[in-house]
Design an enzyme around this catalytic site. Structure first.
Site, PDB file in Angstrom:
ATOM      1  N   HIS A 123      -1.068  -9.989   6.489  1.00 23.00           N
ATOM      2  CA  HIS A 123      -1.682  -9.707   7.788  1.00 23.00           C
ATOM      3  C   HIS A 123      -3.161 -10.088   7.669  1.00 23.00           C
ATOM      4  O   HIS A 123      -3.741  -9.998   6.579  1.00 23.00           O
ATOM      5  CB  HIS A 123      -1.528  -8.196   8.041  1.00 23.00           C
ATOM      6  CG  HIS A 123      -1.921  -7.727   9.397  1.00 23.00           C
ATOM      7  ND1 HIS A 123      -3.230  -7.536   9.769  1.00 23.00           N
ATOM      8  CD2 HIS A 123      -1.176  -7.376  10.471  1.00 23.00           C
ATOM      9  CE1 HIS A 123      -3.264  -7.084  11.017  1.00 23.00           C
ATOM     10  NE2 HIS A 123      -2.042  -6.981  11.466  1.00 23.00           N
ATOM     11  N   ASP A 200      -0.745  -3.171   0.675  1.00 21.93           N
ATOM     12  CA  ASP A 200      -0.824  -2.819   2.090  1.00 21.93           C
ATOM     13  C   ASP A 200       0.558  -2.282   2.482  1.00 21.93           C
ATOM     14  O   ASP A 200       1.521  -3.036   2.591  1.00 21.93           O
ATOM     15  CB  ASP A 200      -1.197  -4.099   2.865  1.00 21.93           C
ATOM     16  CG  ASP A 200      -0.922  -4.004   4.358  1.00 21.93           C
ATOM     17  OD1 ASP A 200      -0.390  -2.979   4.821  1.00 21.93           O
ATOM     18  OD2 ASP A 200      -1.220  -4.988   5.061  1.00 21.93           O
ATOM     19  N   GLN A 203       3.837  -1.558   6.705  1.00 26.16           N
ATOM     20  CA  GLN A 203       5.203  -1.727   7.219  1.00 26.16           C
ATOM     21  C   GLN A 203       6.267  -1.103   6.325  1.00 26.16           C
ATOM     22  O   GLN A 203       7.454  -1.212   6.617  1.00 26.16           O
ATOM     23  CB  GLN A 203       5.505  -3.222   7.415  1.00 26.16           C
ATOM     24  CG  GLN A 203       4.648  -3.892   8.457  1.00 26.16           C
ATOM     25  CD  GLN A 203       4.868  -3.319   9.861  1.00 26.16           C
ATOM     26  OE1 GLN A 203       5.892  -2.712  10.153  1.00 26.16           O
ATOM     27  NE2 GLN A 203       3.882  -3.480  10.724  1.00 26.16           N
ATOM     28  N   LYS A 226       1.970   3.974  12.264  1.00 25.36           N
ATOM     29  CA  LYS A 226       3.232   3.295  11.933  1.00 25.36           C
ATOM     30  C   LYS A 226       4.207   4.288  11.307  1.00 25.36           C
ATOM     31  O   LYS A 226       5.293   3.935  10.885  1.00 25.36           O
ATOM     32  CB  LYS A 226       2.984   2.151  10.949  1.00 25.36           C
ATOM     33  CG  LYS A 226       1.820   1.251  11.313  1.00 25.36           C
ATOM     34  CD  LYS A 226       2.238  -0.097  11.791  1.00 25.36           C
ATOM     35  CE  LYS A 226       1.014  -1.007  11.838  1.00 25.36           C
ATOM     36  NZ  LYS A 226       1.154  -2.096  12.777  1.00 25.36           N
ATOM     37  N   CYS A 364      -0.687 -11.529  13.836  1.00 21.95           N
ATOM     38  CA  CYS A 364      -1.853 -11.430  12.939  1.00 21.95           C
ATOM     39  C   CYS A 364      -1.527 -11.984  11.556  1.00 21.95           C
ATOM     40  O   CYS A 364      -1.964 -11.427  10.533  1.00 21.95           O
ATOM     41  CB  CYS A 364      -2.368  -9.996  12.826  1.00 21.95           C
ATOM     42  SG  CYS A 364      -2.938  -9.330  14.372  1.00 21.95           S
TER      43      CYS A 364
HETATM   44  N1  PMP Z   1      -1.004  -4.855   7.533  1.00 22.86           N
HETATM   45  C1  PMP Z   1       0.191  -4.970   8.106  1.00 22.86           C
HETATM   46  C2  PMP Z   1       1.325  -5.515   7.289  1.00 22.86           C
HETATM   47  C3  PMP Z   1       0.379  -4.563   9.427  1.00 22.86           C
HETATM   48  O1  PMP Z   1       1.578  -4.680   9.995  1.00 22.86           O
HETATM   49  C4  PMP Z   1      -0.714  -4.032  10.147  1.00 22.86           C
HETATM   50  C5  PMP Z   1      -0.563  -3.614  11.593  1.00 22.86           C
HETATM   51  N2  PMP Z   1       0.080  -4.552  12.403  1.00 22.86           N
HETATM   52  C6  PMP Z   1      -1.939  -3.934   9.497  1.00 22.86           C
HETATM   53  C7  PMP Z   1      -2.059  -4.343   8.200  1.00 22.86           C
HETATM   54  C8  PMP Z   1      -3.136  -3.374  10.184  1.00 22.86           C
HETATM   55  O2  PMP Z   1      -2.932  -2.030  10.471  1.00 22.86           O
HETATM   56  P1  PMP Z   1      -3.976  -1.225  11.383  1.00 22.86           P
HETATM   57  O3  PMP Z   1      -4.187  -2.073  12.596  1.00 22.86           O
HETATM   58  O4  PMP Z   1      -3.274   0.054  11.670  1.00 22.86           O
HETATM   59  O5  PMP Z   1      -5.221  -1.059  10.583  1.00 22.86           O
END
Ligand code: PMP
Length: 406
Positions: A123, A200, A203, A226, A364
């Site tokens: 991401h 990270d 997910q 999440k 993203c």
């Molecule tokens: N990493 C991953 C794999 C994600 O799916 C997301 C959220 N789409 C993020 C980071 C960022 O998370 P947040 O916007 O809650 O900081």
């Protein structure tokens, strides 16, 4: 014990609504999960009864708020398999957690010639913070290639690892593909060359129980929203010795021990990293979400989610021109696809007209989209509250769209 999805669904008020005259089919849990009543109640209770700042005042409300706040930290530590709640740092979410580590650890540990490896399926939150700090320090961000199946190429990772690598940052599960990455193996490989490993967990956190000690990584981050919790709150877990050695990220109230113009000293963990009034309601809501999840039969929930994905794969086989991205098996929560002759954005809009909520676009993860030479995908993502009817509705919706374009 069989998994009673209707009982679970009944606890999520937002799922009981119609959208565009049709019962809502919510297939966007990878973007954010819906919230059970228990979480909503915990937040309302805090604002109705205990609203006060934490750790500061001598009065009853502040005492109650502080105790609920710190209790959330304790249950979250336990949830991650961590014995010491001081290793749980409250942040806004994964994005802030990675920025914290990149800025604090990175600024004091990266030098010219050093390398940070990130997988090509990260991401943007797990790419850009490393790019920023590497640009500042004269270090380099190197992508680890992704295979055609949508998995991290472990041989390529092995070949990239040398003594100049100081950090390997990977997601536990890809938000764009659903790939489950072998983070335990990746952390071991990173450690073999003296590098650290940050995971990270955005997910992964809602899908199965995890234990950071067992994973063997050095930092793990997740976002509350999440995990059926509120937005604006998340967790950074780190190894104690690393967190102790790291300088503060933000300066301000709470994070200090003593302030003077001759020199300021900093608070102990975890407060050293928690400058300013925290998101108290968010922390309390997240604690309620963790407790709610702990009350589930997680094995059955996981099995239920896998059955939904398997059914998607089955139904996809008979859809003309459907191309699915990501590995066949090693996958959770996500069905990412393209439909020949239809732009993903149009798919999203046309499904929404039928009450079906999915996500479309680059998720993203633009480097990953470039890797697969696609502008974006349509992504249906699943959580434990989804039903087989939701899967059937998605494919009935796609059939209707294909008819429309035929
Ligand atoms: N990493 C991953 C794999 C994600 O799916 C997301 C959220 N789409 C993020 C980071 C960022 O998370 P947040 O916007 O809650 O900081």
């Amino acid at each position: 014990m069989s998994f009673n999805v209707e009982e679970i669904r009944a606890q999520f008020p937002a799922l009981k609504q119609e959208v565009n005259g049709r019962p809502l089919v919510y297939l966007d849990s990878a973007a954010t999960t819906q919230k059970p009543q228990a979480v909503i109640d915990a937040i309302v209770h805090y604002y109705q009864h205990d609203n006060a700042n934490v750790h500061r005042a001598a009065h009853a409300l502040s005492g109650r708020a502080t105790s609920a706040f710190e209790d959330s930290r304790r249950v979250t530590a336990e949830f991650l398999g961590c014995a010491n709640p001081a290793q749980i740092i409250w942040v806004r979410g994964v994005t802030e957690a990675i920025n914290l580590v990149a800025a604090s650890w990175g600024r004091s540990n990266l030098a010219a010639g050093d390398k940070v490896l990130v997988s090509a399926m990260e991401h943007h939150s797990d790419i850009v913070p490393w790019q920023l700090i590497c640009a500042e320090r004269g270090a380099e961000v190197i992508p680890v290639p992704v295979t055609d199946d949508g998995e991290i190429d472990l041989q390529a990772l092995e070949a990239l690892l040398d003594e100049h690598v100081k950090m390997v940052a990977v997601n536990h599960v890809s938000n764009a593909l659903g790939t489950i990455n072998p983070v335990q193996e990746i952390a071991a490989k990173a450690h073999a060359v003296g590098a650290l490993c940050m995971v990270d967990g955005a997910q992964a956190i809602a899908h199965w129980p995890l234990d950071v000690q067992q994973l063997g990584c050095d930092f793990y981050a997740f976002s509350g929203h999440k995990l059926f919790g509120p937005t604006g709150i998340g967790v950074l877990w780190g190894r104690e010795a690393l967190l102790e050695a790291m300088p503060p990220f933000l300066g301000g109230g709470e994070m200090i021990d003593r302030v003077s113009f001759d020199g300021t000293t900093f608070n102990r963990l975890p407060f050293k990293f928690e400058a300013g009034t925290p998101n108290i309601a968010g922390v309390i809501g997240l604690g309620a979400a963790v407790r709610w999840v702990q009350g589930l039969d997680r094995g059955s929930a996981e099995e239920h989610e896998q059955l939904l994905l398997r059914r998607c794969d089955e139904l996809a086989e008979s859809v003309r021109g459907l191309r699915r991205l990501g590995p066949e098996r090693n996958r959770v929560g996500v069905f990412s696809f393209l439909l020949e002759g239809t732009h993903p954005e149009d798919l999203g809009t046309l499904l929404d007209q039928q009450g079906i909520a999915i996500r479309t676009g680059h998720h993203c993860a633009q480097p990953l989209m470039s890797r697969f030479e696609v502008p974006g995908t349509a992504r249906a993502s699943f959580s434990l509250y989804n039903t087989m009817d939701d899967v059937e509705a998605l494919f009935a919706g796609l059939a209707k769209i294909q008819e429309f374009f035929a």
